[in-house]
Design an enzyme around this catalytic site. Sequence first.
Site, PDB file in Angstrom:
ATOM      1  N   THR A   1       0.811  -1.214   0.000  1.00  0.00           N
ATOM      2  CA  THR A   1       0.000   0.000   0.000  1.00  0.00           C
ATOM      3  C   THR A   1       0.845   1.265   0.000  1.00  0.00           C
ATOM      4  O   THR A   1       1.858   1.356   0.698  1.00  0.00           O
ATOM      5  CB  THR A   1      -0.927   0.009   1.223  1.00  0.00           C
ATOM      6  OG1 THR A   1      -1.698  -1.192   1.228  1.00  0.00           O
ATOM      7  CG2 THR A   1      -1.868   1.195   1.192  1.00  0.00           C
TER       8      THR A   1
ATOM      9  N   THR B   1       2.081  -3.420   8.163  1.00  0.00           N
ATOM     10  CA  THR B   1       2.064  -4.241   9.374  1.00  0.00           C
ATOM     11  C   THR B   1       3.452  -4.815   9.635  1.00  0.00           C
ATOM     12  O   THR B   1       4.133  -5.257   8.709  1.00  0.00           O
ATOM     13  CB  THR B   1       1.050  -5.380   9.225  1.00  0.00           C
ATOM     14  OG1 THR B   1      -0.238  -4.828   8.962  1.00  0.00           O
ATOM     15  CG2 THR B   1       0.988  -6.225  10.486  1.00  0.00           C
TER      16      THR B   1
ATOM     17  N   HIS C   1       2.307  -6.034 -16.031  1.00  0.00           N
ATOM     18  CA  HIS C   1       3.523  -6.844 -16.168  1.00  0.00           C
ATOM     19  C   HIS C   1       4.783  -6.036 -15.859  1.00  0.00           C
ATOM     20  O   HIS C   1       5.894  -6.502 -16.121  1.00  0.00           O
ATOM     21  CB  HIS C   1       3.616  -7.417 -17.578  1.00  0.00           C
ATOM     22  CG  HIS C   1       2.473  -8.321 -17.929  1.00  0.00           C
ATOM     23  ND1 HIS C   1       2.347  -9.590 -17.406  1.00  0.00           N
ATOM     24  CD2 HIS C   1       1.383  -8.127 -18.709  1.00  0.00           C
ATOM     25  CE1 HIS C   1       1.232 -10.150 -17.869  1.00  0.00           C
ATOM     26  NE2 HIS C   1       0.627  -9.279 -18.661  1.00  0.00           N
TER      27      HIS C   1
ATOM     28  N   GLU D   1      -4.031 -14.858   1.818  1.00  0.00           N
ATOM     29  CA  GLU D   1      -4.061 -13.736   2.757  1.00  0.00           C
ATOM     30  C   GLU D   1      -5.495 -13.403   3.153  1.00  0.00           C
ATOM     31  O   GLU D   1      -5.798 -13.178   4.328  1.00  0.00           O
ATOM     32  CB  GLU D   1      -3.399 -12.511   2.133  1.00  0.00           C
ATOM     33  CG  GLU D   1      -3.483 -11.270   3.012  1.00  0.00           C
ATOM     34  CD  GLU D   1      -2.869 -10.038   2.370  1.00  0.00           C
ATOM     35  OE1 GLU D   1      -2.984  -8.946   2.962  1.00  0.00           O
ATOM     36  OE2 GLU D   1      -2.282 -10.160   1.275  1.00  0.00           O
ATOM     37  N   ARG D   2      -6.385 -13.382   2.168  1.00  0.00           N
ATOM     38  CA  ARG D   2      -7.770 -13.011   2.462  1.00  0.00           C
ATOM     39  C   ARG D   2      -8.487 -14.065   3.284  1.00  0.00           C
ATOM     40  O   ARG D   2      -9.289 -13.737   4.159  1.00  0.00           O
ATOM     41  CB  ARG D   2      -8.483 -12.709   1.141  1.00  0.00           C
ATOM     42  CG  ARG D   2      -8.033 -11.383   0.572  1.00  0.00           C
ATOM     43  CD  ARG D   2      -8.416 -11.125  -0.860  1.00  0.00           C
ATOM     44  NE  ARG D   2      -7.959  -9.784  -1.234  1.00  0.00           N
ATOM     45  CZ  ARG D   2      -7.828  -9.346  -2.473  1.00  0.00           C
ATOM     46  NH1 ARG D   2      -8.131 -10.145  -3.493  1.00  0.00           N
ATOM     47  NH2 ARG D   2      -7.394  -8.122  -2.714  1.00  0.00           N
TER      48      ARG D   2
END
Length: 380
Positions: free
Chosen positions: A127, A159, A180, A243-244
Amino acid sequence: MERTIFSDEHTDFRQMVRDFLEKEAVPHHPEWEKQGHVSRDIWLAAGKTGLLAMDIPESYGGGGTPDLRFQWIVTEEVARAGTSGLGFTLHNDVIAPYLNELTNNEQKQRWLPRFCTGEMITAIAMTEPGTGSDLQGIQTRAVREGDEWVINGQKTFITNGVMSDLVIVVCKTDPDAGAHGFSLIVVERDTPGFERGRNLEKIGMSAQDTAELSFTDVRVPAGNLLGEEGKGFIYLMQNLPRERLSIAVGSIAGAEKVLEETISYVKERTAFGKPLAKLQTVRFSAAEMATKLAVTRTFVDRCITELNEGKLGPADASMAKYWASETAKEVIDSCLQLHGGYGYMKEYPVAKAYLDTRVQTIYGGTTEIMKEIIGRVVLG
């Protein structure tokens, strides 16, 4: 309902994790929340106990098992214990597949042993201040100069950002190549030009160090490239389902624990001369929450099985993340309401859970992004 996806071995492991957290983490967590980060000692203790890197080969000090259910147990128990400062979930569920699957032999020897022991805390920097969930909008640049990569850019909401010793940085390496044109490059602690900003003050998860990172002419060896140049976005898309689902697993486990505590509370707390649990409105609220969690748990457990078999797709992972995080938010809000004024007091676990849980619908891709992904699959 009895959960059928775990064996006796998993049950024994869960009890070990629960005992570890009760002894090594829970008593210290209030102090960690005041200082804004956990102790490095807890990472070393977790590595020694075998709570880190379960799917990393034994030759590097890992658990050597492809059975991801052990990792989900750690994720669940960290959530149930309310030890939200522990970054084990990011380390195990997010970083591990990158270091396990994309590294060459030299990189494995260099990084994996310390990853397994907890000596090396990890983070991933995706992010940026202007991108949020839009990963294709990343502007951090990495330019190849001889045997080095030169990185410039900024990241935020990272994090483990303050304590991390190794950061996987998502960089744009070819501005004209679209999706890409991104690569994953590892930056290690104390590399010149790599600076950490303040430990961000959040409304919850106060013991979890979350930082801004800046890269100013940061030079790292060409050998710090993870995988192939230009495939960074593909690697991210491949690992985001895991991850989700990890967020979904933690969300539902945390909400289940809060509901258990709330049930005990309404049985003991009286109003109008009788326990709250005797009031119809309370019984209806408990029925709604229990049903939501039971239905959500069934789907999340199915997703755990699918991922363990290598079959979980992006849409199903997004459904799990969206539904579990939103359900947890709703349930914990209702639990706080049943606590009345006491629920608003930080000394009550439900108040802490309320603050800690709110971010679950945001990080790892917002609920709105999850719906967009699901919608594209549903509508073709």
